[in-house]
Design an enzyme around this catalytic site. Structure first.
Site: not given
Length: 477
Positions: A325-327
């Site tokens: 989700w973060h990248g």
């Protein structure tokens, strides 16, 4: 428009004045003003992506109503999955398409099959991960009959696009925020004062701690092959305080700004670096995201109800997905996987909920154990942060390997705006202040609040980094 910019310092008082003195007659006028302000705030980043926010808002508003009104289960499922697929589709195209295309191409090339991926030349719309998750939780809750659909489009639009949380959270729930926007707000001086305190402390975290640490962390990570062991250790510590000060500082400002308008947002941080184990850390760090994955992924997968194998599987899924989700980079996936490994011993020993009480330190052996557990948890977190910060997994491994093999422990000169000793002193003072305030929302309120406020503002002026307005790290997510 950054929270730490002159533009926002002009924008906020104008909206505050209009909200309480011009558009204060009804709930509808208050909400309409906040939507206009939110759309303007978002368009300052890139007005071309405003249509994406509006489309996402209308999609989930409409599908939510259709799910509730559906006369058959098949009809409800159709609208439910339409919302899920379209929302995740937009997120996948803008955030993850190039990652998957490039990764698949690399896999083929490693197998001797020449491949040239077709990549999209697009930028990531700011805040897309956050407002997408707002809409997803809303639709899921309607489908599971936890809430009723919202028929007032203005109220729902404000829930999704409310500017304090629009670009970097916290990730709100309809059950928490929608009831607040559906009633007229009356000015509360005490709440507004709390908001100002929280805004100011958030600015300390951002411009004094995070942005100063960033100067050193960037210099060390960008040149890690020439750094000694001590500098590399300090680089990891600097980044740990950079990302904490940056993201929790943003959250504090967002919560404080929202209090000025009479609305409460979900708390996103609870002094995570004072955690005694990794499970406690994740109960205190990015709380709105952790709880989102718990409620909408971990529990639907079976949670902790199944056997040990299911518990382990579900734990690794939510940590890896959280990393992703973060990248769109393998480093984030590795970071999530490492945290799952940290969590595994607690899960196997059924001790992941041991540290639920408040932290107390006294002059005894037990307090020494608590202090060592806090320190060890922080050090483990710093190791994981190396993967989060590094450009590639190979860089992260080389960074940690050099810490173990260089063996030189002395300060190296860095051509930066401040000396390392001053920064270490600032971090030390910051930690002491937070420790003494760990049972409060922020350190300024309470006795002698005005004196503390004056001192904190003076520290921002004296030590804050204002040469350029540094973007908040989580804007890229």
């Amino acid at each position: 428009m950054f929270f730490n910019s002159l533009a926002f310092a002009i924008f906020l008082p104008i909206v505050f004045f209009l909200y309480w003195f011009v558009f204060n007659k009804t709930k509808s006028t208050q909400n309409a003003l906040l939507i206009i302000a939110s759309y303007y705030f978002y368009s300052c980043w890139d007005w071309r992506f405003l249509f994406l926010l509006v489309f996402s808002t209308f999609l989930d508003y409409y599908t939510g109503i259709q799910i509730e009104k559906g006369k058959s289960e098949n009809s409800k499922k159709f609208w439910f999955w339409l919302s899920i697929i379209v929302n995740l589709g937009f997120l996948g195209i803008f955030k993850y398409y190039n990652f998957f295309a490039a990764s698949f191409s690399d896999l083929l090339n490693s197998a001797g099959i020449k491949a040239s991926p077709i990549l999209l030349d697009v930028i990531l719309p700011v805040g897309i991960s956050f407002y997408t998750f707002h809409g997803l939780s809303y639709v899921i809750d309607i489908y599971l009959k936890r809430i009723k659909a919202e028929y007032n489009f203005v109220d729902y639009s404000l829930f999704v696009s409310y500017f304090p949380l629009l670009v970097a959270g916290p990730i709100e729930r309809a059950t928490h925020l929608l009831p607040q926007v559906k009633v007229k707000r009356e000015f509360d001086f005490e709440k507004a004062k709390e908001g100002i305190y929280q805004i100011v402390w958030g600015l300390v975290k951002k411009v004094v701690i995070a942005d100063t640490c960033a100067t050193y962390a960037n210099a060390i990570f960008d040149n890690y092959t020439s750094m000694n062991s001590f500098s590399l250790i300090m680089g990891a510590v600097y980044f740990a305080f950079q990302i904490y000060g940056d993201f929790s500082g943003y959250s504090d400002i967002a919560l404080g700004v929202s209090k000025l308008f009479g609305l409460d947002l979900l708390r996103n941080f609870n002094y995570p670096y004072f955690s005694r184990d990794i499970a406690e850390f994740w109960r205190r760090w990015h709380i709105s995201l952790s709880s989102w994955f718990r409620d909408y992924l971990y529990i639907p997968l079976g949670g902790s109800k199944g056997g040990l194998g299911m518990k382990i599987r579900n734990t690794f899924i939510i940590f890896v997905v959280s990393g992703f989700w973060h990248g769109a980079n393998w480093t984030y996936i590795a970071w999530g996987f490492i945290n799952a490994l940290y969590f595994l011993p607690l899960l196997l020993s059924n001790s992941n909920r041991n540290n639920m009480d408040a932290i107390q330190l006294k002059f005894n052996i037990e307090s020494v154990k608590v202090f060592l557990s806090i320190l060890s948890t922080f050090l483990l977190t710093c190791v994981a942060w190396v993967f989060f910060r590094a450009k590639t997994i190979s860089d992260a491994v080389s960074y940690l390997k050099r810490i173990m093999t260089d063996g030189e422990f002395k300060f190296q000169y860095l051509d930066n705006e401040r000396y390392s000793y001053e920064l270490l002193f600032m971090i030390g003072v910051f930690v002491l202040i937070e420790w003494n305030s760990r049972n409060k929302i922020e350190p300024i309120s309470g006795k002698r609040s005005m004196i503390k406020l004056a001192l904190v503002i003076a520290s921002i002026i004296a030590f804050g980094t204002f040469s350029d307005y540094k973007e908040f790290i989580y804007f890229q997510f």
